[in-house]
Enzyme design. Structure first.
Site, PDB file in Angstrom:
ATOM      1  N   GLU A  67       4.286  -3.262  -9.911  1.00 28.80           N
ATOM      2  CA  GLU A  67       4.383  -2.445  -8.522  1.00 28.80           C
ATOM      3  C   GLU A  67       4.813  -3.538  -7.424  1.00 28.80           C
ATOM      4  O   GLU A  67       5.770  -3.705  -7.084  1.00 28.80           O
ATOM      5  CB  GLU A  67       3.095  -1.539  -8.207  1.00 28.80           C
ATOM      6  CG  GLU A  67       3.449  -0.513  -7.027  1.00 28.80           C
ATOM      7  CD  GLU A  67       2.709   0.536  -7.149  1.00 28.80           C
ATOM      8  OE1 GLU A  67       1.761   0.945  -8.062  1.00 28.80           O
ATOM      9  OE2 GLU A  67       2.952   1.295  -6.015  1.00 28.80           O
TER      10      GLU A  67
ATOM     11  N   GLU B  54      -8.610  -1.363  -5.656  1.00 26.99           N
ATOM     12  CA  GLU B  54      -7.664  -0.248  -5.181  1.00 26.99           C
ATOM     13  C   GLU B  54      -8.356   0.997  -4.710  1.00 26.99           C
ATOM     14  O   GLU B  54      -8.064   1.638  -3.850  1.00 26.99           O
ATOM     15  CB  GLU B  54      -6.508  -0.126  -5.917  1.00 26.99           C
ATOM     16  CG  GLU B  54      -5.824   1.195  -5.749  1.00 26.99           C
ATOM     17  CD  GLU B  54      -4.343   1.463  -6.828  1.00 26.99           C
ATOM     18  OE1 GLU B  54      -4.695   0.777  -7.853  1.00 26.99           O
ATOM     19  OE2 GLU B  54      -3.404   1.947  -6.176  1.00 26.99           O
TER      20      GLU B  54
HETATM   21  C1  BGC Z   1       0.247   1.827  -4.225  1.00 28.58           C
HETATM   22  C2  BGC Z   1      -0.213   2.160  -2.825  1.00 28.58           C
HETATM   23  C3  BGC Z   1       0.538   3.040  -2.194  1.00 28.58           C
HETATM   24  C4  BGC Z   1       0.506   4.238  -2.806  1.00 28.58           C
HETATM   25  C5  BGC Z   1       1.153   5.298  -1.924  1.00 28.58           C
HETATM   26  C6  BGC Z   1       0.384   3.292  -4.752  1.00 28.58           C
HETATM   27  O1  BGC Z   1       0.864   3.229  -6.075  1.00 28.58           O
HETATM   28  O2  BGC Z   1      -0.272   0.994  -4.944  1.00 28.58           O
HETATM   29  O3  BGC Z   1      -1.063   1.533  -2.433  1.00 28.58           O
HETATM   30  O4  BGC Z   1       0.069   3.204  -0.673  1.00 28.58           O
HETATM   31  O5  BGC Z   1       0.950   4.256  -4.071  1.00 28.58           O
HETATM   32  O6  BGC Z   1       0.493   6.712  -2.182  1.00 28.58           O
END
Ligand code: BGC
Length: 915
Positions: free
Chosen positions: A500, A759
């Site tokens: 990501e 996260e």
């Molecule tokens: C990310 C985030 C992001 C989010 C949005 C995720 O996959 O890691 O931090 O803000 O998607 O929904």
């Protein structure tokens, strides 16, 4: 002259006899466009700043004089042939626009500053600082885009197939026939480049030229390479290219997102002592080959076959047999601009804390912290021995590395030995987010000397220091900084490990104020805002990520386009960033206005992402953010003198507020959704009238209590949760949440050994183990946004208006914390707030930088209970009592160090469960 010398805690007054010629003020930390001695900038009127230091209290700057000269000798002789500002009456030390002769390509500008203090006595001249100009006109570029066309074609199904290919090496020999005065190289690439001259790597930067939307804009770097060049001799310039963001894997989109052919564009400009110049550009005379780097991908990792090394490839005298002519056909439409940001650099080396062997011949090294970078491998083996390194944030219960959460990121480096004694190797075209390294195929036993961690991050100097009596708070702060470093790599990424690593705008706006406390992110965010504007859609919506490989639309993410410039204005006093992005910001507000029904925004986007059993209605969230951004627009319009816009946006804010109340707030003050986050946003963004605001705080606290004093907020709510509780008078509840270590809380991850910010609140729980690997990073900074509250409330350090010219010192001790030591290096200098609370006696030591003033709010029964260095505080030198307010004595102070004691202070304890 009177001054203070500090020795330990004792303060002596020292009187110097003799000449009163120089005032007691020193000029330090000269910066140009936020950076120390930047090379190759392309801003027509660069902004200059400095910091003042003084031993005097209430020191200020009455005048300044700036000299800018075209070389050191002229500057030393006291002349500014490019600019002599003259003696300017001003107390400004930041954001001062260069006002001299027109700056031309390649110009070197040497500068220094002298100031006059409040007593009108002049300082010494500062030390000299430098900036240089880049290539300002497209025609200044003589270099072609060169590379080696690989026979390997890009994968047809970019998402499924991964193709790793060798890195091209490029080189050119050239001879110089006179002695060299200065050599400068300008370089950029499609892909990443690493430049070499005469056997040495150029510069200390990694992952250059950085990440932008390559179809719109590509940056180049400028390096002074005078020391690497040999006059009257043979020289060699070379480069290695790799896929990087341009052609390698990004997000889960596979390879070749921007392009496939790697290209270098570089131009070495050598100025001889006699004033003549020679340019060595990339062109068709360069040669190329592939070598030891068999593959290099940002997510995949690197494979290096040391048997294929080409010793001396970057030095004169190398035998080019087998090297091919380079390809020069690529044409590039994007703007080529000077790199304005904080480059990625090595920060430190980390030795492993522990080595384990969960399986036969499988070794796992615990690096002790979850960081971003790579490792340097040390090995002694036979030619052809393959050592494989895999990287992970966590371990499985059996001690093997847990890699499922990396999704499709291979995160594997492989080294193939050449078999000659001790070999050492590290990559430089990839990075991993990891705490654990699995080593397999290692000849012999692995020990702590076999690998060394190399932490990389954007060169954003540390500005924040936080320590207090709570070990959990200290660990939390450490983890926050660690996670910021792991994600401030070219752009503010969400995470450094899985497939990501995107510049998610929501995460960044949530965190940006915290980021500014921890590090000087001025240049870094200036650059990223350009990415944000480049990622704006035609209809005014700011993207959910910048750069923007994916298309999503979400409020609170898009609002980064307004909140980041606002924060830069608040923290650094930057109005240029407002002006530069003003139209883009107005287009976003206009989009919201026209895409709403009676100013109520639709249900759209990610909502309060990763909340815990609490679904905040997305229309409430979106409308709250619409109001917030509109109000910030009003303030920013005012800051750049657009007064009618300011009034227009303030009125729009009022109208949105009315609409919010009508649509979502019931007569009894309940807000639609009834989650913690709806109340947090309403309080934080001033959306309620005086009658309903107290109810909102009651509902918020009741919900916290209902969850046995736990938060339920996701990314968006957590950002303002603690601030809203504090603002609404429930500091006791804020401290309770802060001290929690049960799920969900900041302390929970720490109790379970976190070395970074997770996260999700439930990334790992004792009951369920790891959350689903599809979305479970252990290095996301968003929840670390609580550091903003820690600085503002525990340390009590905040700005009062733009740029920390006026400072607030308002520590709010509580939650059983007995002492705190918090510092922040602002754009105006070092601010410190240290306090201790025992038996109702609060001592507060503060440092306020020269040329600033502060409002000090000290918990106190009354002003008579407060002393400063033994005197009644209201009578102390440099201190003025203003008022009593909210059980605090409020003073204004000038710069300097102060030592306050306040007696009879009531401690704010954490909220308790009802008896
Ligand atoms: C990310 C985030 C992001 C989010 C949005 C995720 O996959 O890691 O931090 O803000 O998607 O929904």
């Amino acid at each position: 002259m009177k001054g203070k010398l500090r020795t330990g805690a004792t303060v002596f007054i020292v009187v110097f006899a003799g000449s009163l010629c120089w005032g007691d003020v020193r000029v330090l930390d000269l910066r140009c466009e936020y950076r120390v001695n930047p090379r190759g900038i392309d801003v027509a009127g660069p902004r200059l700043s400095w910091v003042l230091e003084s031993n005097e209290r209430s020191q200020r700057q009455s005048h300044y004089r700036i000299l800018v000269a075209s070389n050191e000798e002229i500057l030393r002789s006291g002349r500014g042939d490019l600019w002599d500002s003259g003696k300017v009456v001003s107390d400004r030390t930041t954001q001062i626009r260069y006002g001299g002769k027109t700056l031309e390509s390649g110009m070197v500008c040497c500068w220094k500053v002298r100031v006059w203090g409040g007593d009108y006595k002049g300082s010494h001249w500062s030390k000299m600082a430098i900036w240089s100009m880049g290539l300002l006109a497209p025609s200044d570029w003589k270099a072609a885009w060169i590379g080696l066309d690989s026979d390997i074609v890009p994968p047809e199904d970019r998402k499924k197939t991964k193709i790793y290919r060798p890195c091209p090496y490029l080189r050119k020999d050239f001879a110089l026939n006179k002695s060299v005065k200065r050599a400068t190289v300008y370089a950029t690439a499609l892909g990443l480049y690493e430049l070499h001259i005469n056997g040495r790597r150029v510069g200390a930067d990694y992952l250059t030229p950085g990440w932008t939307d390559y179809s719109k804009r590509i940056y180049y770097q400028t390096y002074d390479v005078t020391d690497l060049i040999k006059g009257k001799a043979d020289n060699t310039i070379g480069a290695i290219l790799s896929d990087g963001w341009y052609a390698g894997n990004i997000s889960n989109l596979g390879q070749a997102f921007y392009g496939w052919n790697l290209r270098l564009r570089a131009q070495l400009v050598v100025r001889y002592d006699d004033g003549t110049e020679v340019v060595i550009p990339t062109d068709g005379s360069w040669k190329g080959a592939t070598g030891a780097i068999l593959e290099a991908d940002m997510q995949g990792g690197e494979t290096y076959d040391a048997r294929l090394e080409m010793p001396g490839w970057d030095k004169p005298g190398f035998d080019e047999a087998g090297w091919k002519k380079v390809d020069v056909t690529e044409s590039v439409e994007a703007k080529i601009e000077a790199y304005p940001s904080a480059p990625v650099r090595r920060l430190r080396e980390i030795g492993p804390a522990r080595v384990t062997q969960p399986k036969r011949r499988v070794f796992v090294l615990d690096m002790g912290t979850n960081f971003a970078g790579w490792v340097r491998l040390k090995v002694q083996g036979k030619a052809g021995d393959r050592v494989r390194l895999r990287f992970a944030e966590r371990l499985n219960p059996d001690g093997t590395v847990y890699t499922e959460n990396l999704r499709s990121a291979r995160a594997t480096d492989t080294y193939i030995c050449k078999g000659k004694g001790t070999e050492e190797w590290e990559p430089g075209f990839t990075y991993h987010g990891f705490q654990y390294v699995e080593v397999t195929g290692y000849p012999g036993g692995v020990d702590k000397t076999s690998v060394t961690g190399v932490e990389i991050t954007a060169d954003t100097p540390r500005t924040g220091y936080f320590r207090c009596s709570s070990a959990q708070a200290n660990k939390l702060y450490r983890n926050i900084r660690q996670t910021q470093r792991a994600n401030f790599i070219e752009i503010p990424t969400d995470c450094p490990q899985r497939d990501e690593r995107m510049g998610w705008t929501g995460d960044a706006q949530i965190y940006v104020r915290t980021a500014t406390y921890n590090a000087d992110v001025s240049a870094f965010m200036t650059k990223w805002m350009v990415d944000v504007e480049d990622a704006q859609y035609d209809d005014g919506v700011f993207g959910c990520m910048a750069p923007r490989p994916h298309d999503f639309v979400s409020p609170a993410w898009a609002d980064a386009g307004v909140i980041v410039p606002w924060t830069m204005y608040q923290v650094y006093g930057d109005t240029r960033i407002i002006k530069r992005h003003y139209d883009a910001m107005t287009r976003w507000i206009e989009h919201c206005r026209t895409n709403s029904k009676d100013l109520v925004r639709p249900d759209q986007g990610f909502g309060d992402w990763l909340s815990i059993k609490a679904d905040t209605p997305k229309d409430v969230l979106a409308t709250a953010y619409f109001a917030r951004s509109t109000r910030l627009m009003a303030r920013m319009a005012g800051a750049i003198g657009k007064n009618s816009d300011a009034a227009k946006y303030e009125q729009l804010f009022e109208d949105i507020r009315t609409a919010f109340n009508k649509a979502f707030v019931a007569d009894d003050g309940r807000i639609k959704g009834d989650t913690q986050t709806v109340y947090v946003l309403a309080i934080a963004f001033d959306l309620l009238d005086d009658a309903k605001a107290p109810k909102a705080i009651d509902y918020l606290v009741a919900d916290v209590e209902k969850r046995d004093w736990h938060l339920s907020t996701g990314f968006v709510g957590t950002k303002d949760l603690m601030g809203a509780l504090t603002k609404a008078g429930r500091l006791d509840v804020a401290y309770r949440l802060f001290n929690n270590d049960t799920f969900p809380s900041w302390g929970f991850s720490i109790r379970h050994g976190a070395t970074s910010i997770w996260e999700r609140w439930d990334g790992w729980t004792p009951e369920k183990g790891f959350f689903k690997p599809s979305m479970n990073s252990f290095a996301h900074y968003s929840f670390g946004a609580v550091a903003e509250w820690m600085f503002k409330t525990i340390g009590g350090i905040d700005t009062d208006g733009p740029g920390f010219k006026r400072i607030i010192i308002a520590p709010r001790p509580g939650g059983g914390i007995e002492h705190a030591d918090v510092k922040y290096n602002s754009i105006h200098g070092k601010i410190a707030s240290r306090w201790k609370l025992a038996d109702g006696v609060l001592t507060l030591d503060i440092d306020i930088p020269a040329n600033t003033t502060a409002e000090v709010r000290l918990p106190a029964a009354d002003v008579a209970a407060v002393t400063e260095s033994g005197k009644p505080a209201s009578k102390a030198e440099g201190v003025k009592f203003l008022r009593m307010q909210d059980n605090a004595a409020v003073f204004s102070v000038g710069s300097g160090d102060y030592h306050f004691i306040s007696r009879g202070v009531k401690e704010i304890r954490s909220a308790r469960t009802k008896q």
